[in-house]
Design a protein around this motif. Sequence first.
Motif, short mmCIF file in Angstrom:
data_model
loop_
_atom_site.label_atom_id
_atom_site.label_comp_id
_atom_site.label_asym_id
_atom_site.label_seq_id
_atom_site.Cartn_x
_atom_site.Cartn_y
_atom_site.Cartn_z
N ASP A 432 -3.30 12.26 42.63
CA ASP A 432 -2.36 13.23 42.37
C ASP A 432 -2.93 14.48 42.92
N PRO A 433 -2.19 15.47 43.36
CA PRO A 433 -2.63 16.80 43.85
C PRO A 433 -2.31 17.90 42.88
N THR A 434 -1.87 17.54 41.50
CA THR A 434 -1.66 18.89 40.62
C THR A 434 -2.62 18.94 39.61
N ASP A 435 -3.48 17.79 39.47
CA ASP A 435 -4.57 18.09 38.27
C ASP A 435 -5.85 18.73 38.69
N GLN A 436 -5.94 19.93 38.44
CA GLN A 436 -6.96 20.77 38.69
C GLN A 436 -8.37 20.41 38.28
N SER A 437 -8.51 19.51 37.53
CA SER A 437 -9.72 18.88 36.64
C SER A 437 -10.16 17.83 37.52
N ILE A 438 -9.40 17.34 38.32
CA ILE A 438 -9.63 16.02 39.48
C ILE A 438 -10.99 16.25 40.25
N VAL A 458 -0.70 16.20 54.31
CA VAL A 458 0.64 16.71 54.01
C VAL A 458 1.57 16.34 55.26
N LEU A 459 2.74 16.19 54.96
CA LEU A 459 3.97 15.85 56.07
C LEU A 459 3.81 17.09 56.88
N ASP A 460 3.89 16.67 58.25
CA ASP A 460 4.20 17.89 59.31
C ASP A 460 5.29 18.82 59.06
N THR A 461 6.21 18.20 58.56
CA THR A 461 7.64 18.86 58.22
C THR A 461 7.60 20.16 57.42
N ASP A 462 6.22 19.87 56.46
CA ASP A 462 6.30 20.87 55.37
C ASP A 462 4.92 21.68 55.61
N ALA A 463 4.01 21.56 56.58
CA ALA A 463 2.73 22.14 56.82
C ALA A 463 2.92 23.85 56.78
N GLN A 507 -5.09 17.68 56.21
CA GLN A 507 -4.73 16.84 57.53
C GLN A 507 -3.10 16.61 57.30
N VAL A 508 -2.75 17.18 58.40
CA VAL A 508 -1.21 17.08 58.77
C VAL A 508 -0.69 15.94 59.27
N HIS A 524 6.03 9.58 48.56
CA HIS A 524 5.56 10.41 47.54
C HIS A 524 6.34 11.59 47.36
N LYS A 525 6.99 12.04 48.34
CA LYS A 525 7.74 13.19 48.40
C LYS A 525 9.05 12.80 47.54
N GLU A 526 9.70 11.67 47.65
CA GLU A 526 10.70 11.25 47.15
C GLU A 526 10.56 11.17 45.55
N LEU A 527 9.40 10.65 45.26
CA LEU A 527 9.02 10.51 43.74
C LEU A 527 8.67 11.70 42.99
N THR A 528 8.25 12.66 43.79
CA THR A 528 7.67 13.72 43.07
C THR A 528 8.14 15.22 43.46
N LYS A 529 8.57 14.98 44.65
CA LYS A 529 9.01 16.32 45.16
C LYS A 529 8.01 17.08 46.09
N LEU A 530 6.91 16.64 45.91
CA LEU A 530 5.72 17.22 46.66
C LEU A 530 5.35 16.42 48.14
N PRO A 531 5.34 17.06 49.16
CA PRO A 531 4.94 16.49 50.26
C PRO A 531 3.57 16.25 50.75
N LEU A 532 2.71 16.11 49.62
CA LEU A 532 1.16 16.06 50.01
C LEU A 532 0.52 15.44 48.64
N PHE A 533 -0.40 15.02 49.09
CA PHE A 533 -1.39 14.41 47.74
C PHE A 533 -2.91 14.60 48.23
N VAL A 534 -3.83 14.19 47.19
CA VAL A 534 -5.32 14.30 47.41
C VAL A 534 -5.55 13.17 48.68
N ASN A 535 -6.41 13.58 49.34
CA ASN A 535 -6.84 12.61 50.52
C ASN A 535 -8.48 12.71 50.43
N THR A 536 -9.21 11.92 50.01
CA THR A 536 -10.67 12.29 50.08
C THR A 536 -11.25 10.88 50.94
N SER A 537 -12.41 10.60 51.28
CA SER A 537 -12.97 9.65 51.84
C SER A 537 -13.28 8.25 50.96
N PHE A 538 -12.95 7.27 51.48
CA PHE A 538 -13.17 5.93 50.85
C PHE A 538 -14.41 5.61 50.77
#
Length: 577
Positions: A432-438, A458-463, A507-508, A524-538
């Motif tokens: 989730d990209p909204t939790d600053q404490s993450i 992030v989706l290229d359409t929203d970058a 990462q677009v 994710h955008k359909e569920l949350t209205k946000l076109p992005l989320f956290v992506n960190t290396s696995f």
Amino acid sequence: MRILGIHDSHDCGAALIKDGAIIAAINEERLNRMKMCWGFPKKSIKTLLEMADLKPKDIDLIAIASERGLWQPNPLSHKEASQKMDLLGTKKTASKASTVAGNLMKKEGFIPVQKAIEMQLGGKERQKKIKEWTKEKGFDCEILFVDHHMAHAASAYFTSGKERATIVTSDAAGDALSSLICSGEKGEITIRHKIGSYNSIGKYYAYVTELCGFTPNKHEGKITGLAAYGKPAHLDYFNRQITFEKGSIVNHSNARHSSAVEKIRRELRNFSKEDLAASVQNHLEQNMVKYISHWVEKTELPDVVTAGGVFANVKLNQRIIESKPVESFFTHPHMGDGGLAVGAALYAYSQKLLDQGSFLKPFSLDNVYFGPGYTNDEVQKALEKEGLKAREVSDVEAEAARLVAKKKVVGFFQGRMEYGPRALGNRSILADPTDQSINDWLNKRLVRNEFMPFAPSVLDTDAADFYINYSKGMYPARFMTITFDVPLEKEKMAQAVVHIDHTARPQVVDTRANPVYYKVLKAHKELTKLPLFVNTSFNAHEEPIVCTPEDAIRSFKNGCVDALAIEDFVVEKKQRT
């Protein structure tokens, strides 16, 4: 024509190209699980041949990155390699050459050190051993040794999509140089300027990395993040040590390696790590922008393409695209030494074409998923072997998006593994990209001590709505190699992926580059209205990014993620009652 590229030093690896197209590339760390290991990449070579269903006799040419170096048949960890270099006296030899050479060193920079290092490292012995090994394994083709910085230059130029460009390489050192300026025109790379390793601006960044308690040539990214928390109180000091001057970078400190580290420690005394980081970051940005701007004006080629470890610095890359003479900017996605195998192979192929009166036209990368991939059957067997009960789902994209929207941390493992240091949606952890404490709790969970926030996909359409000046950095943004300023209203929407200095390193994603990952973002955008989320290396701290299903399952079992979406299977942690 099939060319095998090999890099056998820091962050070793191999690459396979066919008629100028990159077929596969992998670094040894992903296979032996030693981060940024150093040595001859036997496992990488074997894996590439298996992926392409080739035998050694099918290879037409082998391109080896770097003309000098040590023969290390079995790769060492980063720590072991550093100790071995010290034991062999490499650093002492270079420093001694600096002292003995005196004024000649200051005037020529790279010449005395080049000779000293060549004698110390025994470049001819390494070349002999490589030829013996390849012959023993059944390779029967020409072997070309490619200069370190020329391999960097080729990796940047030929994957830039720009037929005419100013090419800039910059790192700590390689084949006794720290930087090249070249012009690239019609598939030919012409050297315009060289900087020797004595005058390396990259080394000063490494010195500060060490002074701040981190590992040089490995943890420089921590300094980039830490810099935002300090003030450039020592900027003038660093400019007195090493600075842009008359079209070049000049070291005025009369020190290098351990003597330079001790000089900084002694002369700055009670510095704060934050201010030291801010100072060296500002110093790098200001001097490199001056250096690049000078040569853009000289070459009259405003499209800038880069490679070398210095350009892993995403804030520097932002400053370059913001500078007036630069019209576009690109850095090779695997900009550090790990990308040298690709560069050596592309350079070798380009030379063959030039000899034939043709040339290799620079191309744009659709994606960098050059590593191994795995079938559902292979995944299922790995899950069963570990006793994990997984659900097979018809829409893994929607399921992953649902879990992220529920604020679960998801390991996402799909398709072929990424090439380079960034996880780009095929070996990623999503959140989730909204939790600053993450940034506190997830870094603690992954045993990381990072100062940068997590990056977003992030989706290229929203970058363009989220990132200021995005149009000038669209290409590098596909590979998470540049930062952008973020408008305040967008920052409030996704605080977990914006740094304290109001920048983000996105990462677009477009549907052509990664249709599966694009669908996750879309869902994710359909569920949350946000076109992005956290992506960190696995991966956990000090581990390479996961490669195999077994690696991903081990990370899941160690608690790195709440759920694992691996090909068409999903497995979740059991909830405690």
